[in-house]
Design a protein around this motif. Structure first.
Motif, PDB file in Angstrom:
ATOM      1  N   UNK A 180      -2.162  15.138  -0.646  1.00 36.50           N
ATOM      2  CA  UNK A 180      -2.670  16.141  -1.595  1.00 36.50           C
ATOM      3  C   UNK A 180      -1.532  16.688  -2.453  1.00 36.50           C
ATOM      4  N   UNK A 181      -0.389  16.993  -1.798  1.00 38.76           N
ATOM      5  CA  UNK A 181       0.742  17.529  -2.551  1.00 38.76           C
ATOM      6  C   UNK A 181       1.256  16.511  -3.551  1.00 38.76           C
ATOM      7  N   UNK A 182       1.310  15.253  -3.125  1.00 40.29           N
ATOM      8  CA  UNK A 182       1.788  14.203  -4.020  1.00 40.29           C
ATOM      9  C   UNK A 182       0.891  14.090  -5.248  1.00 40.29           C
ATOM     10  N   UNK A 183      -0.415  14.188  -5.037  1.00 44.20           N
ATOM     11  CA  UNK A 183      -1.357  14.096  -6.155  1.00 44.20           C
ATOM     12  C   UNK A 183      -1.206  15.298  -7.089  1.00 44.20           C
ATOM     13  N   UNK A 184      -1.005  16.487  -6.509  1.00 43.93           N
ATOM     14  CA  UNK A 184      -0.885  17.689  -7.351  1.00 43.93           C
ATOM     15  C   UNK A 184       0.429  17.717  -8.111  1.00 43.93           C
ATOM     16  N   UNK A 185       1.471  17.060  -7.550  1.00 46.31           N
ATOM     17  CA  UNK A 185       2.788  17.022  -8.202  1.00 46.31           C
ATOM     18  C   UNK A 185       2.891  15.924  -9.263  1.00 46.31           C
ATOM     19  N   UNK A 186       1.905  15.031  -9.309  1.00 48.69           N
ATOM     20  CA  UNK A 186       2.001  13.870 -10.180  1.00 48.69           C
ATOM     21  C   UNK A 186       1.991  14.256 -11.645  1.00 48.69           C
ATOM     22  N   UNK A 187       2.671  13.463 -12.446  1.00 45.61           N
ATOM     23  CA  UNK A 187       2.666  13.646 -13.886  1.00 45.61           C
ATOM     24  C   UNK A 187       1.274  13.328 -14.423  1.00 45.61           C
ATOM     25  N   UNK A 218       6.173   2.097   4.177  1.00 48.45           N
ATOM     26  CA  UNK A 218       6.391   1.190   3.050  1.00 48.45           C
ATOM     27  C   UNK A 218       5.510   1.573   1.866  1.00 48.45           C
ATOM     28  N   UNK A 219       4.262   1.927   2.139  1.00 42.69           N
ATOM     29  CA  UNK A 219       3.350   2.364   1.071  1.00 42.69           C
ATOM     30  C   UNK A 219       3.824   3.683   0.463  1.00 42.69           C
ATOM     31  N   UNK A 220       4.256   4.590   1.325  1.00 41.39           N
ATOM     32  CA  UNK A 220       4.749   5.889   0.855  1.00 41.39           C
ATOM     33  C   UNK A 220       5.936   5.699  -0.092  1.00 41.39           C
ATOM     34  N   UNK A 221       6.904   4.858   0.299  1.00 37.70           N
ATOM     35  CA  UNK A 221       8.075   4.611  -0.540  1.00 37.70           C
ATOM     36  C   UNK A 221       7.686   3.944  -1.862  1.00 37.70           C
ATOM     37  N   UNK A 222       6.683   3.084  -1.824  1.00 37.45           N
ATOM     38  CA  UNK A 222       6.226   2.431  -3.051  1.00 37.45           C
ATOM     39  C   UNK A 222       5.651   3.452  -4.021  1.00 37.45           C
ATOM     40  N   UNK A 223       4.864   4.412  -3.489  1.00 39.74           N
ATOM     41  CA  UNK A 223       4.307   5.466  -4.344  1.00 39.74           C
ATOM     42  C   UNK A 223       5.402   6.399  -4.855  1.00 39.74           C
ATOM     43  N   UNK A 224       6.367   6.706  -3.987  1.00 34.56           N
ATOM     44  CA  UNK A 224       7.510   7.540  -4.402  1.00 34.56           C
ATOM     45  C   UNK A 224       8.250   6.870  -5.558  1.00 34.56           C
ATOM     46  N   UNK A 225       8.442   5.567  -5.458  1.00 33.45           N
ATOM     47  CA  UNK A 225       9.142   4.827  -6.505  1.00 33.45           C
ATOM     48  C   UNK A 225       8.319   4.778  -7.791  1.00 33.45           C
ATOM     49  N   UNK A 226       7.020   4.593  -7.672  1.00 35.19           N
ATOM     50  CA  UNK A 226       6.164   4.530  -8.853  1.00 35.19           C
ATOM     51  C   UNK A 226       6.141   5.856  -9.598  1.00 35.19           C
ATOM     52  N   UNK A 227       6.098   6.951  -8.845  1.00 34.19           N
ATOM     53  CA  UNK A 227       5.904   8.267  -9.462  1.00 34.19           C
ATOM     54  C   UNK A 227       7.200   9.051  -9.654  1.00 34.19           C
ATOM     55  N   UNK A 228       8.322   8.526  -9.127  1.00 37.16           N
ATOM     56  CA  UNK A 228       9.588   9.226  -9.299  1.00 37.16           C
ATOM     57  C   UNK A 228       9.656  10.523  -8.537  1.00 37.16           C
TER      58      UNK A 228
END
Length: 457
Positions: A194-201, A344-354
């Motif tokens: 949820x936090x990741x989605x709310x922080x997204x550009x 691995x999925x978490x790191x991929x999303x972190x990389x995609x979204x910065x």
């Protein structure tokens, strides 16, 4: 029996438990103490703990479910002990040492709940919500969950969060997930998502299609609750932290963990055990530590103590301890290097979204998702590849490949993929519009709380 005789039995029982670690010998001595006189708080704690050990078994003691049932029955019969009733309820749910019986489980949970046992209230709520041992009663279930949550029960907070999430009340859902995150894994991972989605550009917030995610956004309350009472032979029954340490009995720290981290309360206790497991290389523990640091859930005293074993002497001397984001990223990488797919999925999303101070790199993220899909055939990896093909993120836009990846994930029952695939059929992206297929997929996604938009542009 005289007071002197009781003191002798008590001394023998304590020696058997603490010094000799002869739990078989301790049981009959404790049973005598419990039956013949009102037991002290330490005696109750030892009796409960031994019964729990027999119920689950492990490296210290072999599982002996009937012996656990006998000891809990003695406690409940002689002293109407709330924890014993709670434990007997769990054993009847699991069918360990007794026949699986929802009515008997409900009876024991009710006796414990009448004494304000929060865990028993949660399981009573589950039984009412699912209609097991009782007639199905959503209002009664909600009342029990709320009473239990008021007593700081993480499972009830999570149940309320899931129910509010599926009803569309994201504010209440987030509040309850936050309260439960330190003790409930579903709450922890969902809160991070949820936090990741709310922080997204803004570019990553593009309805009506669902976004990149390392955790499926769909959730089904009935499935979640059913899983909490589905205890097979290989599963450890979760009796609760308070069985091991009575945090409410003192304002002083009850002790330290085996790695020297303070444990003044149950949150510190959970973190301490997590650090121990992470140090042993447990990928789930490493991943969970990352989530705790990312969400700033680590108690300050535990963080200070952890830095003493995490940092180099030079870093400590220069007061150059890493940020929470760096620690989280390090934990995710350690778990990912052990083949742990969620990391691995978490790191991929972190990389995609910065995120977590990592520069955004969509092309690199696409490569990371592709590798996961190739090696693990993970549905979320396929789903994220579908999103990237659909949006042209890190790869040339390709609606055909997007549908292919979404289909691969939907065939593995991922609701997010079904939702996006339904939109593609509804909008006629790739081929002619197919309302029949779209509605079928929307209905399947709706079972996980993903509702078709009122208006699709």
């Amino acid at each position: 029996m005289t007071q002197t005789q009781l003191q002798i039995i008590s001394s023998e029982a304590y020696d058997a438990f603490y010094t000799e670690k002869d739990y078989e010998k301790a049981v009959p001595l404790l049973t005598q103490m419990i039956t013949l006189s009102p037991p002290s708080s330490p005696t109750l704690q030892i009796a409960r703990q031994i019964a729990v050990m027999f119920a689950n078994g492990g490296s210290i003691i072999a599982r002996d479910s009937p012996k656990a049932v006998d000891l809990f029955t003695t406690l409940s019969s002689a002293h109407n002990d709330a924890f014993a009733h709670f434990a007997l309820g769990l054993l009847h749910l699991a069918g360990r040492g007794v026949e699986k019986d929802y009515s008997q489980a409900a009876s024991h949970f009710t006796r414990a709940a009448d004494q304000n046992h929060a865990g028993a209230m949660y399981y009573l709520g589950v039984l009412h919500e699912l209609g097991l041992g009782f007639s199905k009663d959503h209002e009664k279930a909600m009342s029990l969950f709320e009473k239990s949550a008021d007593l700081d029960n993480a499972d009830s907070c999570t149940a309320l969060a899931v129910i509010h999430q599926t009803s569309g009340d994201s504010t209440k859902a987030t509040k309850y997930y936050t309260r439960a995150a330190r003790e409930n894994l579903l709450a922890l991972v969902t809160l991070s998502s949820i936090q990741e989605a709310s922080d997204s550009q803004p570019r990553f917030q593009s309805p009506p299609f669902l976004d990149l995610t390392w955790l499926g956004t769909g959730v089904n309350p009935s499935k979640c609750l059913d899983q909490s009472i589905s205890i097979d032979e290989s599963t450890q029954i979760e009796f609760g932290t308070d069985t091991v340490l009575d945090f409410s009995s003192t304002t002083e720290p009850p002790g330290e963990s085996t790695i020297g981290l303070p444990i003044p309360n149950k949150h510190s206790f959970h973190f301490s055990n997590m650090v121990k497991s992470a140090g042993e290389g447990n990928p789930m523990a490493l991943f969970s530590m990352g989530l705790w640091y990312e969400l700033n859930l680590v108690p300050p005293a535990n963080h200070t103590a952890f830095m003493q074993i995490y940092c180099t002497p030079d870093q400590l001397a220069k007061n150059e301890t890493p940020t929470a984001a760096k620690i989280a990223l390090d934990m995710y990488n350690r778990a990912a290097n052990k083949g742990f797919v969620p990391a691995q999925l978490k790191l991929s999303c972190v990389t995609a979204k910065g995120r977590l101070d990592v520069p955004a790199d969509l092309s690199k993220a696409f490569t990371m998702f592709s590798k996961i899909a190739s090696i693990s055939n993970d549905p979320l990896a396929h789903y994220n590849l579908g999103v990237m093909y659909l949006k042209g993120w890190g790869v040339e836009k390709d609606f055909g490949r997007a549908r292919q990846e979404f289909t691969e994930a939907a065939d593995q029952d991922l609701s997010d993929a079904k939702f996006n695939l339904a939109l593609m059929y509804d909008l006629g992206i790739v081929g002619s519009r197919d309302i029949v297929v779209a509605n079928r997929l929307f209905e399947e996604a709706a079972e996980e709380g993903l509702v078709k938009p009122d208006r699709i542009v």
